[in-house]
Enzyme design. Structure first.
Site, PDB file in Angstrom:
ATOM      1  CB  VAL A  24      -0.926   0.000   1.243  1.00  0.00           C
ATOM      2  CG1 VAL A  24      -1.816   1.235   1.260  1.00  0.00           C
ATOM      3  CG2 VAL A  24      -1.767  -1.267   1.264  1.00  0.00           C
ATOM      4  CG  ASP A 131       4.307  -2.804 -14.947  1.00  0.00           C
ATOM      5  OD1 ASP A 131       3.544  -2.916 -15.915  1.00  0.00           O
ATOM      6  OD2 ASP A 131       3.931  -2.848 -13.774  1.00  0.00           O
TER       7      ASP A 131
END
Length: 491
Positions: A24, A131
């Site tokens: 997170v 990515d």
């Protein structure tokens, strides 16, 4: 780049704002400035954490997010905070969607290319990001400066990986095909980002379905539709970068240099954007942006574009740059004539006509419809050909809703995939039969070789026996001659 071992107690957490490749992301304050704290939730995420820590500690570039330091207990990264959020959110998810110009779009892509070119040219070991996508491109300075983030999947350029990292819509075909791949996979991703910021559409959204559907289409040569009135040098660069063959794609340094030469036709990229919920006087104005919003995948976030923003021209499905509310406003800041001015750049045009070629290989709807038989089984009307009804239930294309264009598109794609499935299965069956034939031939040949070998051994044994018998016979003859000579009377 110098980074610190940071004490966890020195960090003042404010709110969770997103997710990255792992863990997170929180907005926090450290030493009086806004930072992003990336945490891990399990031991399984520790490898990605260590990758990002190792890679970010090596880099220092204005278009790459800064790493200030890390904490050991609990484990977390302390990184630069991007007050304007991700490029993906600005393109598709902000409310309301902010206006931006073609100059901003070109500048973002140039900054991305500059940061990636830096990674590819690092010494002694270069890096592949692996990515690249708008959720991993952050904006600061009122949307004018772009920074690359989320290095949890980055690897040394000398390491040729075969696992499927990244997101389907931006992923180079050699990555999900399991082939060895190089830094050119980042170049492919960059070209999809260029198309996305110019059209303000999600790449391959018309395909629908799962990520596998996108990967299948890209594998077959499908690329985003070409953009109407896009200057030839930009289109040529874009199509070169998404070429099927990595060796045919330019290096990211070449991409950066080409984009840099084109930027003189797009002034105004430094004009701040009017971003929603963004104060011009303070970076700590309650923004909910994050250092990474990797969870905002192309299949889970939907923008509220107007219907005409989804319009395509009839000629090959090309996208028209329209002056709609949610598009790049070409008037008055970036008049259409400026696109034409770029096309008239003689040096780039000659280069593109001499060396570049488009690799777009899409299947038209008419081609797909030619594969559909209107008659089903037992003479009943059905859009699903009877041959496909013999497939396993889970593989059978579902009958579409005739009044839904999207449903028909999905159905046609399923028919095409079912065709390929049957073709591959037929090829497999043929190869298996051929394998059995070859195995039978090999077995027969082995038997014949064994028989030949046995006969040769028997022949050699007979030759040895014959030689021995010949020697015995000669010895007996010698003895007989001796006996006969001894028994003769003396003369």
């Amino acid at each position: 780049m110098v980074f610190e071992d940071i004490q966890y107690d020195d960090i003042l957490f404010e709110a969770a704002v997103g997710r990255g490749t792992f863990g997170v992301v929180f907005k926090a304050v450290w030493r009086g400035k806004d930072v992003a704290i990336k945490t891990i939730e399990s031991d399984a995420e520790r490898n990605a954490f260590l990758v990002e820590l190792r890679q970010l500690s090596r880099v220092s570039h204005p278009n790459i997010v800064k790493l200030y330091g890390s904490c050991d207990d609990p484990v977390c990264l302390v990184m630069e905070y991007a007050e304007c959020g991700s490029l993906y959110n600005l393109l598709h998810s902000a409310d309301p969607l902010p206006h931006y110009t073609a100059a901003h779009a070109m500048s973002w892509c140039l900054q991305c290319a500059d940061g990636v070119a830096y990674l590819h040219n690092m010494k002694p070991k270069a890096l592949i990001h692996r990515d690249l996508k708008p959720p991993n491109l952050l904006l600061v300075a009122r949307g004018t400066v772009l920074k690359i983030c989320d290095f949890g999947t980055a690897c040394d350029i000398q390491t040729y990986m075969t696992n499927n990292k990244g997101s389907a819509a931006w992923m180079a075909p050699e990555v999900f095909e399991g082939s060895n791949y190089s830094e050119k996979c980042d170049v492919f991703s960059w070209s999809i980002i260029l198309w996305e910021v110019i059209t303000r559409r999600k790449p391959f959204e018309e395909i629908g379905g799962s990520a596998f559907c996108i990967m299948w289409a890209v594998h077959r040569g499908t690329r985003p539709p070409l953009i109407k009135d896009l200057p030839e040098p930009i289109e040529t660069l874009m199509t070169r970068c998404w070429d099927k063959e990595p060796s045919q794609r330019p290096s990211m340094s070449e991409v950066r240099d080409t984009m840099g030469s084109l930027m003189k036709y797009f002034p105004g990229s430094d004009e701040p954007l009017n971003l929603p919920h963004q104060s011009s006087s303070s970076n700590r104005s309650g923004s909910s942006s994050a250092t990474s919003t990797g969870s905002c995948a192309d299949e889970t976030i939907h923008s509220n574009r107007s219907d005409d923003a989804k319009h395509r021209s009839a000629s090959g499905g090309e996208e028209t740059l329209q002056n709609t509310e949610n598009r790049i406003p070409l008037q008055p800041r970036t008049p259409k004539a400026r696109w034409a001015a770029v096309s008239r750049t003689s040096s780039l045009e000659s280069q593109s006509s001499a060396h570049f070629s488009s690799s777009v290989n899409t299947c038209s709807q008419s081609e797909l419809r030619m594969t559909i038989s209107p008659t089903g089984t037992e003479g009943s009307e059905s859009p699903v050909p009877s041959v496909y009804l013999k497939l396993d239930h889970q593989l059978q294309p579902l009958a579409p809703c005739p009044n839904s264009h999207e449903s028909m598109m999905v159905f046609e794609q399923h028919i095409r995939m079912a065709q390929d499935y049957l073709r591959v299965q037929s090829e497999i069956a043929h190869l298996l039969n051929r394998k059995e034939e070859l195995m039978a031939e090999l077995e027969q040949e082995q038997k014949e070789q064994q028989t030949s070998s046995r006969l040769i051994q028997e022949h050699n044994k007979l030759l040895e026996d014959n030689s021995s018998l010949s020697a015995v016979c000669q010895d007996l003859r010698s003895r007989l001659s001796l006996i006969q000579s001894q028994n003769q009377p003396y003369s």
